[in-house]
Design an enzyme around this catalytic site. Structure first.
Site, mmCIF file in Angstrom:
data_model
loop_
_atom_site.group_PDB
_atom_site.id
_atom_site.type_symbol
_atom_site.label_atom_id
_atom_site.label_comp_id
_atom_site.label_asym_id
_atom_site.label_seq_id
_atom_site.Cartn_x
_atom_site.Cartn_y
_atom_site.Cartn_z
ATOM 1 N N LYS A 1 1.714 -3.748 6.603
ATOM 2 C CA LYS A 1 2.150 -3.751 5.194
ATOM 3 C C LYS A 1 3.657 -3.500 5.115
ATOM 4 O O LYS A 1 4.380 -4.162 4.387
ATOM 5 C CB LYS A 1 1.397 -2.684 4.390
ATOM 6 N N TYR A 61 -2.412 -0.975 10.805
ATOM 7 C CA TYR A 61 -2.639 -1.605 9.495
ATOM 8 C C TYR A 61 -1.450 -1.338 8.571
ATOM 9 O O TYR A 61 -0.900 -2.246 7.944
ATOM 10 C CB TYR A 61 -3.944 -1.079 8.863
ATOM 11 N N SER A 80 0.830 -1.202 0.000
ATOM 12 C CA SER A 80 0.000 0.000 0.000
ATOM 13 C C SER A 80 0.865 1.252 0.000
ATOM 14 O O SER A 80 1.981 1.262 0.544
ATOM 15 C CB SER A 80 -0.848 -0.040 1.284
#
Ligand code: NAD
Ligand code: WQD
Length: 337
Positions: A154, A150, A125
């Protein structure tokens, strides 16, 4: 190629399945359906004109069940979408995100290694850049301090996969850093299907348009951008799906490690999106200006040239297409799947 698609019932996974079938590959899907439904796979099968896919409803953290699935199939590559993705929830339940996303990926890597499938495409991302050091963001831009758990999952998983590839050059690892995926398949049969109140801009807009929400809250109009609202690089989900097909070709050519920004290279503000949506769909989207959302960055968009040069991939759809296709999906499926 025969592809293992984790999280294939989800938003990006379902669109990617259509494109990988169109390109002549086959797929086996694993998904625990924690954020999706089997209906998406049924519709993908219709679009691909196949009876059904091999599908396993399983959690990738469950080593035993995953191992049983591996006994039945041989894979040339894995496209790994499975993961939790709600930024706000990750702040409230960090352990859940670290456990699901990191542990799930570690189990998956172990299984792939064991079954000699050393080719993986990972859904990364743009958030790994944190507050970007430069705009447009190139892959040379250093990774930054993430603003939520989150995003850290990644960033950490990128590192894990890079280390795996560094230790064993038989691995081919492609990290695709998605910018902001929106839009839906032109057929209107598959699309984004958020649970509850949408966190992201486009599903919120389409739910206002369908009458489920009264008005859009625009989070801040005092940023240092042209109209004061946040600027992002929106990418049509079908273009994003096609990037995975290009990444599979790179893997076939033994690409080693590849890191790519997947965006259009153009930045649009919240109000640009609202106005374009209204214009192409001939609708009004009432909105109200609210204060900034914590953790939001004023502006980011990428330089996607590396993906064009090395993968032969380039976004084809513009913001108008994205707005049209998002609405077409919502209009045809007022309550999602
Ligand atoms: P999604 O939630 O629609 O799809 C993810 C799928 O993974 C879901 O079907 C869910 O049920 C499944 N899943 C989650 N945990 C699992 C587990 N432990 N075992 C098996 N299945 C599991 O999300 P999406 O928008 O399609 O995103 C796909 C991937 O791309 C995710 O990894 C996400 O973090 C990443 N990504 C998404 C965006 C975005 O804005 N949508 C942007 C950048 C990166
Ligand atoms: C876009 C713009 C908001 C909703 C998120 C994740 C990121 C990635 C993609 C997975 C911002 C504004 C939004 C609303 C608004 N996902 N907005 N009203 O935050 O850029 O990225 O999704 O990796 O990790 O953080 O996307 O769609 O939420 O917001 O004004 O109701 O729209 O402030 O400027 P974001 P978004």
């Amino acid at each position: 190629m025969q592809i293992l698609v984790t999280g294939g019932a989800g938003y990006i996974g379902s669109h990617t399945l259509v494109e990988i079938y169109k390109a002549g590959h086959t797929a086996v899907v694993v998904d625990n359906l924690s954020n999706s439904s089997k209906e998406s796979l049924k519709r993908v099968a219709e679009l691909c004109e196949v009876k059904e896919f091999p599908f396993y409803q399983l959690d990738i953290r469950d080593k035993e069940t995953l191992a049983e699935m591996f006994v039945n199939h041989k894979f040339d590559a894995c496209i790994h979408f499975a993961g939790l993705k709600a930024v706000g929830e990750s702040v409230e339940k960090p352990w859940l995100y670290y456990e699901n996303n990191i542990n799930g990926t570690l189990v998956l890597i172990e299984m792939l290694e064991k079954h000699n499938c050393k080719n993986i495409i990972f859904s990364s991302s743009a958030t790994v850049y944190g507050e970007p050091a430069e705009i447009p963001i190139t892959e040379q831009c250093p990774k930054g301090v993430c603003t939520n758990p989150y995003s850290w999952t990644k960033s950490m998983l990128e590192q894990v996969l890079m280390d795996v590839q560094k230790a064993d050059k038989e691995w081919n690892v492609v990290l695709l850093r998605y910018f902001n995926p929106i839009g839906a398949h032109k057929s209107g049969r598959i699309g984004e299907n958020p649970n509850g109140i949408p966190n992201n801009l486009m599903p919120y807009i389409t739910q206002v348009a369908i009458g489920k929400r009264e008005k859009l809250n625009v989070f801040g109009n005092d940023y240092n951008t042209a109209d004061g609202t946040g600027v992002r690089d929106y990418i049509h989900v079908v273009d994003l799906a096609k990037a995975h097909v290009c990444a599979l070709q790179a893997i076939e050519k033994q690409c080693g490690l590849g890191v790519y920004n997947i965006g259009t290279g153009k930045g649009y503000s919240v109000l640009d999106v609202v106005k374009t949506f209204e214009r192409v769909n001939d609708l009004k989207i009432p909105y109200t200006i609210k204060s900034r959302r914590p953790g939001d960055i004023a502006e980011y968009y990428c330089n996607p040239q590396k993906a064009e040069k090395e993968l032969g991939w380039k976004a084809e759809n513009d913001l108008e297409d994205m707005c049209r296709d998002s609405w077409n999906w919502q209009r045809n499926n007022p309550n999602g799947y």
